[in-house]
Design a protein around this motif. Structure first.
Motif, mmCIF file in Angstrom:
data_model
loop_
_atom_site.group_PDB
_atom_site.id
_atom_site.type_symbol
_atom_site.label_atom_id
_atom_site.label_comp_id
_atom_site.label_asym_id
_atom_site.label_seq_id
_atom_site.Cartn_x
_atom_site.Cartn_y
_atom_site.Cartn_z
ATOM 1 N N PHE A 1 0.816 -1.134 -0.086
ATOM 2 C CA PHE A 1 0.060 -0.026 -0.063
ATOM 3 C C PHE A 1 0.787 1.222 -0.101
ATOM 4 N N ASN A 2 1.935 1.331 0.901
ATOM 5 C CA ASN A 2 2.755 2.397 1.023
ATOM 6 C C ASN A 2 3.311 2.792 -0.256
ATOM 7 N N ALA A 3 3.954 1.823 -0.927
ATOM 8 C CA ALA A 3 4.713 2.005 -2.267
ATOM 9 C C ALA A 3 3.710 2.394 -3.425
ATOM 10 N N LEU A 4 2.421 1.569 -3.543
ATOM 11 C CA LEU A 4 1.412 2.208 -4.472
ATOM 12 C C LEU A 4 0.976 3.705 -4.379
ATOM 13 N N LEU A 5 0.707 3.917 -3.009
ATOM 14 C CA LEU A 5 0.510 5.415 -2.933
ATOM 15 C C LEU A 5 1.580 6.260 -3.085
ATOM 16 N N PHE A 6 2.706 5.828 -2.697
ATOM 17 C CA PHE A 6 3.854 6.807 -2.999
ATOM 18 C C PHE A 6 3.985 6.959 -4.732
ATOM 19 N N LEU A 7 3.856 5.995 -5.164
ATOM 20 C CA LEU A 7 4.059 6.138 -6.651
ATOM 21 C C LEU A 7 2.933 6.775 -7.523
ATOM 22 N N ALA A 8 1.843 6.658 -6.862
ATOM 23 C CA ALA A 8 0.593 7.311 -7.403
ATOM 24 C C ALA A 8 0.858 8.775 -7.217
ATOM 25 N N ASN A 9 1.119 9.007 -6.021
ATOM 26 C CA ASN A 9 0.981 10.656 -5.454
ATOM 27 C C ASN A 9 2.269 11.265 -6.006
ATOM 28 N N ILE A 10 3.190 10.827 -6.272
ATOM 29 C CA ILE A 10 4.538 11.580 -6.577
ATOM 30 C C ILE A 10 4.349 11.957 -8.154
ATOM 31 N N LEU A 11 3.764 11.403 -9.222
ATOM 32 C CA LEU A 11 3.620 11.577 -10.334
ATOM 33 C C LEU A 11 3.232 12.970 -10.586
ATOM 34 N N PRO A 12 2.243 13.621 -9.985
ATOM 35 C CA PRO A 12 2.112 15.069 -10.144
ATOM 36 C C PRO A 12 3.348 16.156 -10.028
ATOM 37 N N TYR A 13 3.908 15.346 -9.041
ATOM 38 C CA TYR A 13 5.160 16.488 -8.774
ATOM 39 C C TYR A 13 6.314 16.115 -9.627
ATOM 40 N N TRP A 14 6.369 14.750 -10.066
ATOM 41 C CA TRP A 14 7.552 14.459 -10.896
ATOM 42 C C TRP A 14 7.295 15.038 -12.212
ATOM 43 N N SER A 15 6.000 15.433 -12.540
ATOM 44 C CA SER A 15 5.755 16.074 -13.774
ATOM 45 C C SER A 15 5.814 17.495 -13.842
ATOM 46 N N SER A 16 5.880 18.419 -12.664
ATOM 47 C CA SER A 16 5.743 19.672 -12.330
ATOM 48 C C SER A 16 7.101 20.242 -12.184
ATOM 49 N N PRO A 17 7.690 21.008 -13.040
ATOM 50 C CA PRO A 17 8.968 21.565 -13.153
ATOM 51 C C PRO A 17 9.449 22.445 -11.813
ATOM 52 N N GLU A 18 8.610 22.900 -11.318
ATOM 53 C CA GLU A 18 8.889 23.815 -10.033
ATOM 54 C C GLU A 18 8.436 23.306 -8.506
ATOM 55 N N VAL A 19 9.030 22.308 -8.184
ATOM 56 C CA VAL A 19 8.536 21.572 -6.835
ATOM 57 C C VAL A 19 9.685 21.804 -5.886
ATOM 58 N N TYR A 20 9.204 22.102 -4.731
ATOM 59 C CA TYR A 20 10.083 21.902 -3.508
ATOM 60 C C TYR A 20 10.207 20.756 -2.501
ATOM 61 N N PRO A 21 11.135 20.337 -2.191
ATOM 62 C CA PRO A 21 11.178 19.103 -1.278
ATOM 63 C C PRO A 21 10.033 18.875 -0.382
ATOM 64 N N ARG A 22 9.978 20.133 0.326
ATOM 65 C CA ARG A 22 8.791 20.140 1.277
ATOM 66 C C ARG A 22 7.465 19.785 0.888
ATOM 67 N N TYR A 23 7.089 19.909 -0.581
ATOM 68 C CA TYR A 23 5.792 19.540 -0.999
ATOM 69 C C TYR A 23 5.668 18.038 -0.855
ATOM 70 N N LEU A 24 6.576 17.207 -0.520
ATOM 71 C CA LEU A 24 6.592 15.835 -0.534
ATOM 72 C C LEU A 24 6.719 15.185 0.687
ATOM 73 N N LEU A 25 6.789 16.036 1.745
ATOM 74 C CA LEU A 25 6.921 15.443 3.196
ATOM 75 C C LEU A 25 5.773 14.273 3.500
ATOM 76 N N MET A 26 4.808 14.288 2.913
ATOM 77 C CA MET A 26 3.731 13.485 3.469
ATOM 78 C C MET A 26 3.877 11.821 2.557
ATOM 79 N N LEU A 27 4.821 12.149 1.577
ATOM 80 C CA LEU A 27 5.144 10.928 1.061
ATOM 81 C C LEU A 27 6.476 10.359 1.458
ATOM 82 N N ALA A 28 7.195 10.997 2.012
ATOM 83 C CA ALA A 28 8.463 10.479 2.528
ATOM 84 C C ALA A 28 8.579 9.395 3.664
ATOM 85 N N PRO A 29 7.649 9.144 4.387
ATOM 86 C CA PRO A 29 7.471 7.936 5.395
ATOM 87 C C PRO A 29 7.001 6.894 4.566
#
Length: 518
Positions: free
Chosen positions: A292-320
């Motif tokens: 589940f954790n791996a699946l939701l990480f991959l699904a939710n990181i895609l919008p950020y991976w495709s967005s050129p201006e992303v700060y690492p703090r936007y991903l803090l919910m995905l890090a764990p």
């Protein structure tokens, strides 16, 4: 014992010199909006310089106000304390949910690995920003989806999920809905329960969201039109995407993004080496929670991976989520004594002693010469770092715990030496003092911003706080007698008589003029 010592040292590590550095501009925006709420008595419709502010809903500003009131002052310390509280709450939440599946030690490691990753420990934990609190809420959303789904308690699932989404929306706007939509869709499809998304329980969840968010905006509408609110929120969520930057920058970002994130979340992203094996997918799928954790990480990181201006703090919910995968694989690789496991340990066995020796540097630096208790303040943490490095080598079963403790002690050393030195050499401190002095100097007379003169939020906060009055922006048809801030790049001195200067932090021009219209 190691875990208890880590928890005891974590509190001072997060608090020492917390309020020392001047605000960055994003902190200035949050704090200024909260301050203007207090000064105006209007807690419903956020403003900046008396003009309606639409970029973010008000919940975080309310939290800042509570902190300001509790500590009795509007300053950096009281603005940053909510971040520390949210971070500790976030860590406790990780521990709570992970201990449902694993031992207390593994749950503790998962919680502390997140707190001690480089981006959190040496940056975001020290800033008065929305992202830590927002990420805590979104992580809670992920956990609710998994655990309530497992028990097929769909009314609780949708009710809690939409409640947390409403809280997230009132913190940061539309990203909360995006996380909810992606997570529900992906996981329900994965589990073959897509039709459940059209159930009456889901409708109840939507109603909860509508009551909470709609209730706030119903009250908001009594004070101001809603015409610009939602268009601005949409714009805020889309301005960092390919729509704005184009395909060239987007392609560069797609290639560089993984490496940038590995850098920002060191040292724990080193464990990504455990993904290099043929049966990694099969190993992950053995554990439904890790899947589940791996699946939701991959699904939710895609919008950020495709967005050129992303700060690492936007991903803090995905890090764990991804860290949990690494730690799970760490146990497997350790039991096999794989080459990946040996490589990870070899790297840390080299780096930790080097850092422990480097901690002696303040004894030889000109910038730290003359500090009180210099030898004690240098030798004690250096010795403790060396001790952690030694036990990392000797105590193999607890190596991750010793490394976590090593990082917490390193943060204490960072607090007492790096932060004061950074403050002494940071132009932001001069800007802060300039704004405070200017605000006090003109506290007893009308003070405005002239027309389209640029302002920098941190400077505006210090000015407003020193004057204890909102600094409004006035235009030619509404000029009043008083002193104004002028941007000399936009307005010539034929328009005003310069009486002072106000230092600013960003841009080639390091000051704005303070003057009186001619």
């Amino acid at each position: 014992m190691v875990g208890l010592l880590t928890v005891l040292l974590l509190i001072p590590a997060l608090l020492i010199n917390l309020g020392l550095l001047a605000f960055i501009d994003d902190e200035g925006i949050r704090s200024l909006v909260a301050l203007e709420m207090k000064l105006s008595g209007n807690y419903i419709t956020p403003t900046l310089h008396g003009i309606y502010y639409y970029n973010k809903p008000p919940l975080y500003n309310w939290l800042l106000l509570i902190s300001f009131e509790l500590f009795g002052s509007f300053n950096e310390w009281s603005a940053r304390i909510p971040t520390v509280v949210c971070l500790l709450g976030y860590g406790a939440t990780i521990f709570y949910f992970f201990r449902k599946h694993y031992s207390d030690r593994v749950a503790f490691i998962n919680a502390l690995v997140f707190i001690t990753c480089g981006r959190v420990l040496f940056w975001d934990s020290m800033l008065a920003l929305i992202d830590t609190g927002f990420s805590w809420v979104m992580f809670g959303l992920f956990m609710v989806i998994y655990h309530e789904f497992a028990k097929e308690r769909f009314l609780r699932l949708f009710g809690l999920a939409y409640f947390l989404t409403a809280v997230g929306f009132l913190l940061k706007g539309l990203p909360a809905i995006v996380f909810l939509g992606i997570s529900l869709l992906v996981y329900f499809v994965y589990r073959g329960r897509f039709r459940k998304l059209f159930s009456w329980q889901h409708l109840v969840g939507m109603l909860i969201f509508g009551v909470l968010v709609g209730g706030y905006y119903l009250i908001y509408h009594q004070h101001n039109s809603l015409e610009r609110v939602f268009t601005t929120l949409v714009s805020e969520s889309s301005k960092r995407t390919v729509v704005r930057f184009g395909w060239k920058e987007t392609m560069v970002h797609l290639l560089s993004f993984p490496f940038e994130m590995i850098y920002h979340f060191l040292p724990w992203t080193v464990l990504a080496i455990y993904l290099i094996r043929k049966d990694v997918v099969q190993l992950i799928r053995r554990d439904s929670f890790i899947t589940f954790n791996a699946l939701l990480f991959l699904a939710n990181i895609l919008p950020y991976w495709s967005s050129p201006e992303v700060y690492p703090r936007y991903l803090l919910m995905l890090a764990p989520l991804i860290f949990s995968v690494f730690i799970y694989l760490h146990g497997i690789h350790r039991s096999e004594n794989s080459w990946q496991y040996r490589a990870v340990n070899g790297l840390f066995l080299f780096i930790c002693p080097v850092i422990a020796l480097a901690a002696l540097a303040p004894l030889f630096l000109e910038s730290t010469a003359g500090l009180s208790w210099l030898y004690v303040r240098t030798l004690l943490p250096a010795f403790c770092l060396g001790l952690c490095a030694y036990y990392f080598f000797r105590d193999k079963p607890k190596r991750l715990l010793w490394l976590i403790l090593f990082l917490v002690i390193l943060r204490i050393d960072f607090d007492q030496f790096v932060l004061p030195d950074r403050n002494r050499n940071d132009f932001g401190d001069a800007v802060r003092q300039s704004a405070i002095d200017t605000g006090r100097r003109y506290a007893d007379q009308p003070f405005y911003i002239y027309e389209h003169s640029e302002t920098q939020p941190a400077t505006s906060f210090y000015l407003t706080n020193a004057r204890q009055g909102i600094i409004q922006r006035l235009y030619p048809d509404s000029l009043a007698t008083g002193t104004y801030i002028f941007d000399p790049r936009t307005y010539g001195d034929s328009l005003y008589q310069k009486v002072d200067e106000l230092k600013v932090r960003h841009g080639e021009l390091k000051y704005y003029d303070v003057g009186i219209p001619r």
